[in-house]
Design an enzyme around this catalytic site. Sequence first.
Site, mmCIF file in Angstrom:
data_model
loop_
_atom_site.group_PDB
_atom_site.id
_atom_site.type_symbol
_atom_site.label_atom_id
_atom_site.label_comp_id
_atom_site.label_asym_id
_atom_site.label_seq_id
_atom_site.Cartn_x
_atom_site.Cartn_y
_atom_site.Cartn_z
ATOM 1 N N PRO A 68 -21.134 -3.246 32.575
ATOM 2 C CA PRO A 68 -20.578 -3.791 33.527
ATOM 3 C C PRO A 68 -21.234 -4.940 34.288
ATOM 4 C CG PRO A 68 -20.666 -1.393 33.673
ATOM 5 C CD PRO A 68 -21.753 -1.773 32.512
ATOM 6 N N PRO A 69 -20.628 -6.142 34.703
ATOM 7 C CA PRO A 69 -21.216 -7.042 35.501
ATOM 8 C C PRO A 69 -21.801 -6.458 36.766
ATOM 9 C CG PRO A 69 -19.227 -7.774 34.758
ATOM 10 C CD PRO A 69 -19.096 -6.487 34.217
ATOM 11 N N CYS A 70 -23.114 -6.704 36.975
ATOM 12 C CA CYS A 70 -23.431 -6.273 38.232
ATOM 13 C C CYS A 70 -23.201 -6.998 39.399
ATOM 14 C CB CYS A 70 -25.168 -6.374 38.143
ATOM 15 S SG CYS A 70 -26.212 -5.443 39.052
ATOM 16 N N GLN A 71 -22.617 -6.250 40.484
ATOM 17 C CA GLN A 71 -22.075 -7.141 41.642
ATOM 18 C C GLN A 71 -23.217 -7.430 42.659
ATOM 19 O OE1 GLN A 71 -18.401 -6.562 42.340
ATOM 20 N NE2 GLN A 71 -18.374 -6.462 40.268
ATOM 21 N N GLY A 72 -24.407 -6.891 42.263
ATOM 22 C CA GLY A 72 -25.334 -7.523 43.252
ATOM 23 C C GLY A 72 -25.432 -6.891 44.506
#
EC number: 2.1.1.37
Length: 351
Positions: A68-72
Site C-alpha cells: 500500500p502506498p505509504c501516506q507518510g
Amino acid sequence: MIDLFAGCGGMTRGFVEAGFEPVLAVEHDRAAAATYAVNFGGAHVLPVDIARLAAGDIPRADVIIGGPPCQGFSNLGSRSVDDPRNQLWREYLRVVEHARPKVFVIENVDRFLSAPEFALLRAHTSGYELTTGHLIAADFGVPQRRKRAFVIGSRIGAIPLPSPTHDRAAWHGTETVLRGLPEQPATTRLPDSRIDFDGRPVPGVFKSADLHLGRTPTPLSLERYRHIPPGGGRFDLPDDLLPRCWREKRTGTTDVMGRMRWDHPSLTIRTEFYKPEKGQYLHPEHHRPITHQEAARLQTFPDDFGWCGTKIEIARQIGNAVPPLLAAAVAHHLRAHLTNTAPPTPPCPLC
Ligand SMILES: C[S@@+](CC[C@H](N)C(=O)[O-])C[C@H]1O[C@@H](n2cnc3c(N)ncnc32)[C@H](O)[C@@H]1O
C-alpha cells in the site's frame, strides 16, 4: 499470486518470470491497470479502489505481493487499524486474511520500516513471521541505485531477504541500457492511438521506441545543462545561471539538476524523471533529460513491454514500479522456499 496496488506490473513481471501465475491484480488507476492488462492479461485485473474489492472476488493464492502506498503521516500515536488514514493497510490485511497466502511480500519507500503503517502491519499479522530489510536494486543487476524497504511475511517459517547477486564492482552503469539510443528523440508526442479498456478509451498501446520522447527546453535550460558534467549537479552552475531559489539555498537537495554517469548506476528514477530540476535525470552525455524509454530501461522493463496512458501517466507507472529484475530476484528466492529447492541463480540478462 495476487498483486495488490499493482501499478503497471513491474513487480508482477519479475514474479511471472520466476514462474508465478497471477490470479488477481487490483489497481485503481485506469491507465496503469490498462498497462497491466496488455502485458499480463485483462481477465484477472480489477481496475477499482481496493476498498471496493468484494470478499467473493478474492481467490486463494500462495503469494500476495505489493505494498500500500505509504501516506507518510507523522502521527506516531495513531496506530489504529480503524483510523481512516490507515484504510489502505486495513484493506491489504483484509485480503491477506481472505486469501491466506503462505507468503506475502511488501515493497515500499526506504523509510517505511520506521513508519506508523509498518507498526500497524506488524501488530495485525498474527501467524506470519516477518523479515524486514532494505534491498538496493543495483545489487541485483539493475543499473540504478534504488533503495527500497522489503517485508517478507511467511507462515511456512521465516524467509530471509535474498542475497545480492552483483557486488559493487559488478554494478551496471547506465551505459548498459542507454548506449545506442538516438541522441535527439524524433518527437515530443506519443502516437495517436487508443484502446478500449474497461469500457472506455485509454491512450496506447505504446511500444518502447514510442516512448523516446523529446522536450522543448528553453535556451536558459539548455545553457544550464551544458554546464553540468557527468556526476555533477546544480552546484556546478555559475551564479548567473542559478535560479533565485537555488542561489539562496546553498545546501540540501544535492541531486537536483544532476547528470548521470555512463559507468555508474543512476540514482532513483522517480515519477517526474523528465524534469531535470527534480533529480539526477540528465542524460550522461546529451544535453537533455532522459526519455521515457530510457527511464523504463533503467527500471529494467524489457523493450517489448506495452504501455498505456498519457506521457505523465506512463512516467508515473515507470517511476512507481519495482524494477522487474529486482522483483525477479525476490521471486526466484521465494519460489525456492515454497518448493523446498535450492535457490537458482538465473543468468543476469544485462551481464
Ligand atoms: C508504488 S505503486 C505500485 C507499483 C507496482 N508494485 C509495480 O511494481 O509496478 C502503488 C499503486 O497503488 C495504486 N493505488 C493507490 N491507492 C489505491 C487504492 N485505494 N486502490 C487500488 N490501487 C491503489 C496507485 O495507483 C499506484 O499505482
